[in-house]
Design a protein around this motif. Sequence first.
Motif, PDB file in Angstrom:
ATOM      1  N   ASP A  16       0.878  25.870   8.204  1.00  0.00           N
ATOM      2  CA  ASP A  16       1.918  26.094   6.752  1.00  0.00           C
ATOM      3  C   ASP A  16       1.155  25.465   6.007  1.00  0.00           C
ATOM      4  O   ASP A  16       0.216  24.947   5.968  1.00  0.00           O
ATOM      5  CB  ASP A  16       3.200  25.545   7.292  1.00  0.00           C
ATOM      6  CG  ASP A  16       4.211  26.233   7.828  1.00  0.00           C
ATOM      7  OD1 ASP A  16       4.336  27.735   7.459  1.00  0.00           O
ATOM      8  OD2 ASP A  16       5.280  25.838   8.611  1.00  0.00           O
ATOM      9  N   ARG A  58      -1.810  17.058  11.617  1.00  0.00           N
ATOM     10  CA  ARG A  58      -0.534  16.727  11.486  1.00  0.00           C
ATOM     11  C   ARG A  58       0.380  17.355  10.173  1.00  0.00           C
ATOM     12  O   ARG A  58       0.000  18.290   9.804  1.00  0.00           O
ATOM     13  CB  ARG A  58       0.088  15.393  10.476  1.00  0.00           C
ATOM     14  CG  ARG A  58       0.253  14.139  11.210  1.00  0.00           C
ATOM     15  CD  ARG A  58       1.177  13.163  10.454  1.00  0.00           C
ATOM     16  NE  ARG A  58       0.921  11.600  10.801  1.00  0.00           N
ATOM     17  CZ  ARG A  58       0.806  10.746  10.147  1.00  0.00           C
ATOM     18  NH1 ARG A  58       1.148  10.744   9.263  1.00  0.00           N
ATOM     19  NH2 ARG A  58       0.828   9.262  11.231  1.00  0.00           N
ATOM     20  N   ASP A  60       2.047  22.190  11.293  1.00  0.00           N
ATOM     21  CA  ASP A  60       1.388  23.639  11.953  1.00  0.00           C
ATOM     22  C   ASP A  60       0.109  24.261  11.966  1.00  0.00           C
ATOM     23  O   ASP A  60       0.323  24.528  10.798  1.00  0.00           O
ATOM     24  CB  ASP A  60       2.622  24.841  11.706  1.00  0.00           C
ATOM     25  CG  ASP A  60       4.131  24.094  12.211  1.00  0.00           C
ATOM     26  OD1 ASP A  60       4.384  23.898  13.383  1.00  0.00           O
ATOM     27  OD2 ASP A  60       5.225  24.667  11.739  1.00  0.00           O
ATOM     28  N   GLN A  71      -1.705  24.548  19.564  1.00  0.00           N
ATOM     29  CA  GLN A  71      -1.471  25.227  17.797  1.00  0.00           C
ATOM     30  C   GLN A  71      -0.340  23.654  17.797  1.00  0.00           C
ATOM     31  O   GLN A  71       0.196  23.126  19.280  1.00  0.00           O
ATOM     32  CB  GLN A  71      -0.124  26.151  18.309  1.00  0.00           C
ATOM     33  CG  GLN A  71       0.474  25.822  16.807  1.00  0.00           C
ATOM     34  CD  GLN A  71       1.353  27.545  16.917  1.00  0.00           C
ATOM     35  OE1 GLN A  71       1.089  28.411  17.152  1.00  0.00           O
ATOM     36  NE2 GLN A  71       2.650  27.585  15.606  1.00  0.00           N
ATOM     37  N   SER A  72      -0.409  23.054  16.699  1.00  0.00           N
ATOM     38  CA  SER A  72       0.384  21.986  16.539  1.00  0.00           C
ATOM     39  C   SER A  72       1.457  21.934  16.035  1.00  0.00           C
ATOM     40  O   SER A  72       1.223  23.242  15.274  1.00  0.00           O
ATOM     41  CB  SER A  72      -0.598  20.248  16.186  1.00  0.00           C
ATOM     42  OG  SER A  72      -0.800  20.990  14.104  1.00  0.00           O
ATOM     43  N   GLU A  73       2.494  21.273  16.014  1.00  0.00           N
ATOM     44  CA  GLU A  73       3.780  21.832  15.665  1.00  0.00           C
ATOM     45  C   GLU A  73       4.007  20.623  14.365  1.00  0.00           C
ATOM     46  O   GLU A  73       4.014  19.206  14.141  1.00  0.00           O
ATOM     47  CB  GLU A  73       4.222  21.298  16.682  1.00  0.00           C
ATOM     48  CG  GLU A  73       4.908  23.223  17.454  1.00  0.00           C
ATOM     49  CD  GLU A  73       5.504  22.674  18.517  1.00  0.00           C
ATOM     50  OE1 GLU A  73       6.300  21.803  18.559  1.00  0.00           O
ATOM     51  OE2 GLU A  73       5.541  23.625  19.426  1.00  0.00           O
ATOM     52  N   ALA A  74       5.292  20.726  14.052  1.00  0.00           N
ATOM     53  CA  ALA A  74       5.734  20.551  12.211  1.00  0.00           C
ATOM     54  C   ALA A  74       6.797  19.665  13.551  1.00  0.00           C
ATOM     55  O   ALA A  74       7.658  20.148  13.778  1.00  0.00           O
ATOM     56  CB  ALA A  74       5.901  20.660  11.159  1.00  0.00           C
ATOM     57  N   LYS A  75       6.651  18.099  12.384  1.00  0.00           N
ATOM     58  CA  LYS A  75       8.078  17.506  13.295  1.00  0.00           C
ATOM     59  C   LYS A  75       9.116  18.104  12.866  1.00  0.00           C
ATOM     60  O   LYS A  75       9.266  18.795  11.433  1.00  0.00           O
ATOM     61  CB  LYS A  75       8.466  15.756  12.443  1.00  0.00           C
ATOM     62  CG  LYS A  75       7.181  14.984  13.131  1.00  0.00           C
ATOM     63  CD  LYS A  75       7.823  13.822  12.310  1.00  0.00           C
ATOM     64  CE  LYS A  75       6.683  12.782  13.386  1.00  0.00           C
ATOM     65  NZ  LYS A  75       7.105  11.478  12.522  1.00  0.00           N
ATOM     66  N   LYS A  76      10.618  18.218  12.622  1.00  0.00           N
ATOM     67  CA  LYS A  76      11.726  19.045  12.761  1.00  0.00           C
ATOM     68  C   LYS A  76      12.726  18.210  12.299  1.00  0.00           C
ATOM     69  O   LYS A  76      12.783  16.817  12.922  1.00  0.00           O
ATOM     70  CB  LYS A  76      12.013  19.956  13.596  1.00  0.00           C
ATOM     71  CG  LYS A  76      10.772  20.709  13.574  1.00  0.00           C
ATOM     72  CD  LYS A  76      10.399  22.187  14.659  1.00  0.00           C
ATOM     73  CE  LYS A  76       9.697  23.198  14.234  1.00  0.00           C
ATOM     74  NZ  LYS A  76      10.051  24.254  15.189  1.00  0.00           N
TER      75      LYS A  76
END
Length: 76
Positions: A16, A58, A60, A71-76
Amino acid sequence: MSENKASDFVVIKAIDNGVNVIGLTRGSDTRFHHSEKLDKGEVIIAQFTEHTSAIKVRGDAVIQTSFGEIQSEAKK
Protein backbone atom coordinates in the motif's frame (compact mmCIF):
# COMPACT_ATOMS: atom_id res chain seq x y z
CA MET A 1 33.76 -4.69 8.65
CA SER A 2 33.74 -8.15 7.14
CA GLU A 3 32.99 -8.84 3.51
CA ASN A 4 29.30 -8.24 2.61
CA LYS A 5 27.23 -11.30 1.78
CA ALA A 6 23.81 -11.67 0.17
CA SER A 7 22.34 -12.30 3.64
CA ASP A 8 23.17 -8.70 4.58
CA PHE A 9 20.50 -7.42 2.19
CA VAL A 10 16.75 -7.02 2.76
CA VAL A 11 14.20 -6.43 0.00
CA ILE A 12 11.09 -4.47 0.99
CA LYS A 13 8.11 -4.06 -1.38
CA ALA A 14 5.21 -1.76 -0.48
CA ILE A 15 1.76 -3.31 -0.81
CA ASP A 16 0.00 0.00 0.00
CA ASN A 17 0.98 3.67 -0.15
CA GLY A 18 2.84 5.22 2.76
CA VAL A 19 5.12 2.39 3.92
CA ASN A 20 7.92 3.75 6.13
CA VAL A 21 11.34 2.09 6.16
CA ILE A 22 13.58 3.32 8.98
CA GLY A 23 17.28 2.52 9.53
CA LEU A 24 18.47 2.32 13.15
CA THR A 25 22.07 2.86 14.27
CA ARG A 26 24.45 0.63 16.20
CA GLY A 27 26.07 1.51 19.49
CA SER A 28 25.07 2.41 23.01
CA ASP A 29 22.46 4.91 21.75
CA THR A 30 20.15 3.44 19.12
CA ARG A 31 18.90 6.24 16.86
CA PHE A 32 17.06 6.73 13.60
CA HIS A 33 19.60 7.58 10.92
CA HIS A 34 17.65 7.24 7.67
CA SER A 35 14.05 6.87 6.54
CA GLU A 36 12.23 6.33 3.27
CA LYS A 37 8.55 6.43 2.41
CA LEU A 38 7.39 3.95 -0.24
CA ASP A 39 4.25 4.03 -2.35
CA LYS A 40 2.37 0.97 -3.58
CA GLY A 41 4.58 -1.23 -5.76
CA GLU A 42 7.84 0.54 -4.88
CA VAL A 43 10.78 -1.60 -3.81
CA ILE A 44 13.84 -0.74 -1.73
CA ILE A 45 16.88 -2.95 -1.23
CA ALA A 46 18.43 -2.22 2.17
CA GLN A 47 21.69 -3.44 3.65
CA PHE A 48 22.90 -3.96 7.19
CA THR A 49 26.20 -2.08 7.56
CA GLU A 50 28.64 -0.97 10.22
CA HIS A 51 26.18 1.89 10.93
CA THR A 52 22.83 0.09 10.46
CA SER A 53 21.94 -2.59 13.01
CA ALA A 54 18.16 -2.75 12.51
CA ILE A 55 15.53 -1.82 9.95
CA LYS A 56 11.98 -0.95 11.02
CA VAL A 57 9.07 -1.25 8.56
CA ARG A 58 5.70 0.45 9.18
CA GLY A 59 2.75 -0.28 6.89
CA ASP A 60 1.72 -3.06 4.52
CA ALA A 61 4.85 -4.50 2.91
CA VAL A 62 6.50 -7.76 1.91
CA ILE A 63 9.97 -8.19 3.42
CA GLN A 64 12.38 -10.73 1.91
CA THR A 65 15.60 -11.85 3.58
CA SER A 66 17.92 -14.83 3.34
CA PHE A 67 15.84 -16.32 6.18
CA GLY A 68 12.56 -16.14 4.26
CA GLU A 69 9.65 -13.81 3.58
CA ILE A 70 7.28 -12.04 5.95
CA GLN A 71 4.48 -9.53 5.48
CA SER A 72 4.12 -6.53 7.77
CA GLU A 73 0.68 -5.08 8.47
CA ALA A 74 -0.57 -1.54 8.92
CA LYS A 75 -2.26 -0.53 12.17
CA LYS A 76 -6.01 -0.81 11.97
